[in-house]
Design a protein around this motif. Structure first.
Motif, PDB file in Angstrom:
ATOM      1  N   ALA A 125       0.847  -1.189   0.000  1.00 56.72           N
ATOM      2  CA  ALA A 125       0.000   0.000   0.000  1.00 56.72           C
ATOM      3  C   ALA A 125       0.885   1.243   0.000  1.00 56.72           C
ATOM      4  N   PRO A 126       0.404   2.340  -0.557  1.00 57.61           N
ATOM      5  CA  PRO A 126       1.220   3.562  -0.584  1.00 57.61           C
ATOM      6  C   PRO A 126       1.538   4.071   0.818  1.00 57.61           C
ATOM      7  N   GLN A 127       2.753   4.533   0.996  1.00 54.50           N
ATOM      8  CA  GLN A 127       3.172   5.178   2.240  1.00 54.50           C
ATOM      9  C   GLN A 127       3.417   6.646   1.952  1.00 54.50           C
ATOM     10  N   ASP A 128       2.815   7.521   2.747  1.00 56.82           N
ATOM     11  CA  ASP A 128       3.001   8.958   2.608  1.00 56.82           C
ATOM     12  C   ASP A 128       4.271   9.358   3.360  1.00 56.82           C
ATOM     13  N   ILE A 129       5.285   9.819   2.622  1.00 54.79           N
ATOM     14  CA  ILE A 129       6.554  10.215   3.247  1.00 54.79           C
ATOM     15  C   ILE A 129       6.777  11.727   3.163  1.00 54.79           C
ATOM     16  N   THR A 130       5.716  12.468   2.894  1.00 53.10           N
ATOM     17  CA  THR A 130       5.836  13.917   2.701  1.00 53.10           C
ATOM     18  C   THR A 130       6.486  14.596   3.901  1.00 53.10           C
ATOM     19  N   SER A 131       6.038  14.258   5.102  1.00 53.94           N
ATOM     20  CA  SER A 131       6.555  14.943   6.295  1.00 53.94           C
ATOM     21  C   SER A 131       8.016  14.623   6.555  1.00 53.94           C
ATOM     22  N   GLN A 132       8.507  13.493   6.031  1.00 53.32           N
ATOM     23  CA  GLN A 132       9.902  13.110   6.257  1.00 53.32           C
ATOM     24  C   GLN A 132      10.868  13.820   5.314  1.00 53.32           C
ATOM     25  N   ILE A 133      10.389  14.200   4.131  1.00 51.92           N
ATOM     26  CA  ILE A 133      11.329  14.733   3.140  1.00 51.92           C
ATOM     27  C   ILE A 133      10.967  16.147   2.682  1.00 51.92           C
ATOM     28  N   SER A 134      10.123  16.824   3.427  1.00 50.37           N
ATOM     29  CA  SER A 134       9.846  18.231   3.115  1.00 50.37           C
ATOM     30  C   SER A 134       9.581  18.999   4.402  1.00 50.37           C
ATOM     31  N   GLU A 135       9.716  20.297   4.320  1.00 52.81           N
ATOM     32  CA  GLU A 135       9.517  21.154   5.482  1.00 52.81           C
ATOM     33  C   GLU A 135       8.046  21.581   5.592  1.00 52.81           C
ATOM     34  N   LYS A 136       7.650  21.978   6.810  1.00 52.22           N
ATOM     35  CA  LYS A 136       6.258  22.373   7.023  1.00 52.22           C
ATOM     36  C   LYS A 136       5.870  23.583   6.184  1.00 52.22           C
ATOM     37  N   ASP A 137       6.809  24.514   6.006  1.00 51.20           N
ATOM     38  CA  ASP A 137       6.457  25.713   5.249  1.00 51.20           C
ATOM     39  C   ASP A 137       6.459  25.474   3.736  1.00 51.20           C
ATOM     40  N   TRP A 138       6.677  24.215   3.313  1.00 58.75           N
ATOM     41  CA  TRP A 138       6.588  23.855   1.901  1.00 58.75           C
ATOM     42  C   TRP A 138       5.190  23.375   1.502  1.00 58.75           C
ATOM     43  N   SER A 139       4.253  23.391   2.420  1.00 55.76           N
ATOM     44  CA  SER A 139       2.992  22.663   2.225  1.00 55.76           C
ATOM     45  C   SER A 139       2.275  23.025   0.932  1.00 55.76           C
ATOM     46  N   ARG A 140       2.310  24.281   0.538  1.00 58.59           N
ATOM     47  CA  ARG A 140       1.614  24.681  -0.677  1.00 58.59           C
ATOM     48  C   ARG A 140       2.574  25.053  -1.813  1.00 58.59           C
ATOM     49  N   ASP A 141       3.848  24.693  -1.640  1.00 63.27           N
ATOM     50  CA  ASP A 141       4.821  24.952  -2.703  1.00 63.27           C
ATOM     51  C   ASP A 141       4.655  23.946  -3.837  1.00 63.27           C
ATOM     52  N   PHE A 142       5.102  24.343  -5.021  1.00 60.45           N
ATOM     53  CA  PHE A 142       5.151  23.454  -6.173  1.00 60.45           C
ATOM     54  C   PHE A 142       6.386  22.573  -6.013  1.00 60.45           C
ATOM     55  N   LYS A 143       6.182  21.331  -5.600  1.00 59.62           N
ATOM     56  CA  LYS A 143       7.296  20.434  -5.295  1.00 59.62           C
ATOM     57  C   LYS A 143       6.993  19.050  -5.856  1.00 59.62           C
ATOM     58  N   PHE A 144       8.050  18.315  -6.186  1.00 63.52           N
ATOM     59  CA  PHE A 144       7.841  16.992  -6.775  1.00 63.52           C
ATOM     60  C   PHE A 144       9.134  16.191  -6.721  1.00 63.52           C
ATOM     61  N   ILE A 145       8.981  14.877  -6.595  1.00 58.39           N
ATOM     62  CA  ILE A 145      10.099  13.949  -6.752  1.00 58.39           C
ATOM     63  C   ILE A 145      10.353  13.791  -8.249  1.00 58.39           C
ATOM     64  N   THR A 146      11.610  13.854  -8.642  1.00 56.82           N
ATOM     65  CA  THR A 146      11.962  13.718 -10.048  1.00 56.82           C
ATOM     66  C   THR A 146      11.592  12.333 -10.562  1.00 56.82           C
ATOM     67  N   SER A 147      10.980  12.284 -11.731  1.00 56.95           N
ATOM     68  CA  SER A 147      10.614  10.998 -12.329  1.00 56.95           C
ATOM     69  C   SER A 147      11.845  10.276 -12.872  1.00 56.95           C
ATOM     70  N   GLY A 148      11.710   8.990 -13.077  1.00 56.15           N
ATOM     71  CA  GLY A 148      12.785   8.185 -13.656  1.00 56.15           C
ATOM     72  C   GLY A 148      13.359   7.199 -12.671  1.00 56.15           C
ATOM     73  N   ARG A 149      14.406   7.616 -11.962  1.00 55.26           N
ATOM     74  CA  ARG A 149      15.003   6.706 -10.986  1.00 55.26           C
ATOM     75  C   ARG A 149      15.975   7.441 -10.065  1.00 55.26           C
ATOM     76  N   GLY A 150      16.183   6.846  -8.881  1.00 48.73           N
ATOM     77  CA  GLY A 150      17.239   7.250  -7.975  1.00 48.73           C
ATOM     78  C   GLY A 150      18.310   6.182  -7.969  1.00 48.73           C
ATOM     79  N   ILE A 151      19.167   6.171  -6.938  1.00 46.36           N
ATOM     80  CA  ILE A 151      20.297   5.243  -6.914  1.00 46.36           C
ATOM     81  C   ILE A 151      20.442   4.589  -5.543  1.00 46.36           C
ATOM     82  N   GLN A 152      21.209   3.510  -5.517  1.00 49.51           N
ATOM     83  CA  GLN A 152      21.736   2.965  -4.269  1.00 49.51           C
ATOM     84  C   GLN A 152      23.243   3.117  -4.298  1.00 49.51           C
ATOM     85  N   ARG A 153      23.790   3.732  -3.260  1.00 53.40           N
ATOM     86  CA  ARG A 153      25.240   3.944  -3.172  1.00 53.40           C
ATOM     87  C   ARG A 153      25.922   2.662  -2.700  1.00 53.40           C
TER      88      ARG A 153
END
Length: 369
Positions: A147-175
């Motif tokens: 099921a989807p997990q909402d991680i908004t509070s973990q990776i954004s600040e409270k004052d970002w709530s109405r900002d235009f923000k997004f996770i980049t599409s495509g892929r991330g990495i494992q170091r």
């Protein structure tokens, strides 16, 4: 003469260096459905078992983006035979009318063999303009998802709530350390790195913004430092952000050789000497044009992103967002938007084909390919 003619026929049929000609497979085509307006924003990865997973926005109500579209689903196709054939389209994130999911991206955790699928979410009817970040996980190579997990509070600040923000599409990495790392954009506060040190149980966000930057990709360099390659919305070129080894310091450099029409691109690690390969190689794909989204091209850097070759054109026509992965056999897989967002083409090719025979993989690596 007859034998020479047969030889030339074989060469032209299979291409140089014994490889077949480039084959484009249209994986997502809205013209084949009466219900879907368009498919946009592709993501591509290789599962731990070697299967290929291709995800994308299924934009039902219209072709518009998340902020105004009340019906976008994340859908997926799978290939179990290295991209030769693909499964039917299946919905992965499908919310009721008025709620939308957009901009899929993957991270494959090779230590746990889990796949993380990130996307951006909005309830257009009740909280229009408020962006949320979700993640879903698969422990069976993408056959089923949590099921989807909402991680908004973990990776954004409270004052970002109405900002235009997004996770980049495509892929991330494992170091190499096991850390998961990805990029998110806040158009008010800049580009940020986020990730996880416990395989996706919890997430962090780096508070230092990288500027300038829009949709971006990150790679770990051979010395352990990071490089982020960024779309910017003016100037007709890309920017690169380079960290120190401890990430305490960063510096940005324009990359005028990477011309770009302000469009999402792809950048992935291909080979590294630490894995037994003869060379360090990083791949980059984008619409190689400084004004128009066309001319999909793949390039190679042999010096950890300091410079890039001219690359090879994969598709001369209209082309926009792209995403890459490496197949088990070492081929490079590419999925990109084409023909004015009406098609989404998958193709694959070898390093030898990409470099016209000037470079090839050695056979003494620790990886499968």
């Amino acid at each position: 003469m007859k034998s020479l003619f047969l030889l030339l026929t074989v060469l032209f049929s299979f291409g140089l260096f014994g490889q077949e000609k480039l084959v484009l497979q249209n994986l997502f085509d809205a013209t084949l459905s009466e219900e879907v307006s368009c498919y946009r924003i592709p993501a591509l990865t290789t599962a731990p078992n070697g299967d290929l997973l291709a995800a994308i926005d299924e934009r039902v109500a219209s072709c518009s983006d998340l902020g105004t579209n009340p019906n976008i689903n994340i859908v997926l196709r799978r290939s179990t035979d290295h991209g030769k054939t693909w499964s039917e389209i299946e919905k992965v994130a499908d919310f009721p009318e008025g709620q939308s999911a957009s901009d899929p991206s993957f991270i494959v955790d090779m230590q746990t063999k889990n796949i993380l699928l990130f996307y951006n979410y909005m309830n257009v009817n009740e909280e229009k303009g408020v962006y949320y970040f979700h993640v879903m996980k698969s422990n069976d190579n993408g056959k089923s998802w949590s099921a989807p997990q909402d991680i908004t509070s973990q990776i954004s600040e409270k004052d970002w709530s109405r900002d235009f923000k997004f996770i980049t599409s495509g892929r991330g990495i494992q170091r190499r350390s096991g850390q998961l790392l990805h990029t998110l954009v806040n158009l008010e506060h800049g580009l940020h790195l986020f990730g996880s040190d416990d395989h996706g149980k919890t997430f962090f966000v780096r508070d230092k913004p990288l500027l300038p930057g829009d949709e971006s990709k990150v790679v770990e360099r051979a010395d352990g430092s990071l490089m982020v390659n960024s779309r910017v919305n003016s100037g007709g070129m890309r920017y690169a952000h380079f960290s120190g080894k401890n990430e305490a310091t960063w510096h940005a450099e324009p990359q005028p050789e990477l011309i770009d029409p302000s469009c999402n691109a792809s950048m992935i690690r291909y080979t590294e000497k630490a894995d037994g390969f003869s060379k360090n190689r990083i791949l980059f794909s984008n619409a190689k044009n400084n004004r128009e989204r066309k001319n999909m091209t793949v390039r190679i850097s042999y010096d950890e992103g300091q410079s890039w070759g001219e690359g090879k054109t994969i598709y001369q026509g209209l082309a926009a967002y792209s995403t890459m992965t490496i197949l088990e056999n070492g081929n490079i897989g590419l999925l990109f938007e084409g023909d004015g967002y009406t098609k989404n083409y998958f193709t694959q090719f070898s390093l030898e084909w990409l470099t016209d025979g000037k470079d090839r993989l050695n056979k003494h690596s620790k990886k499968k390919y």
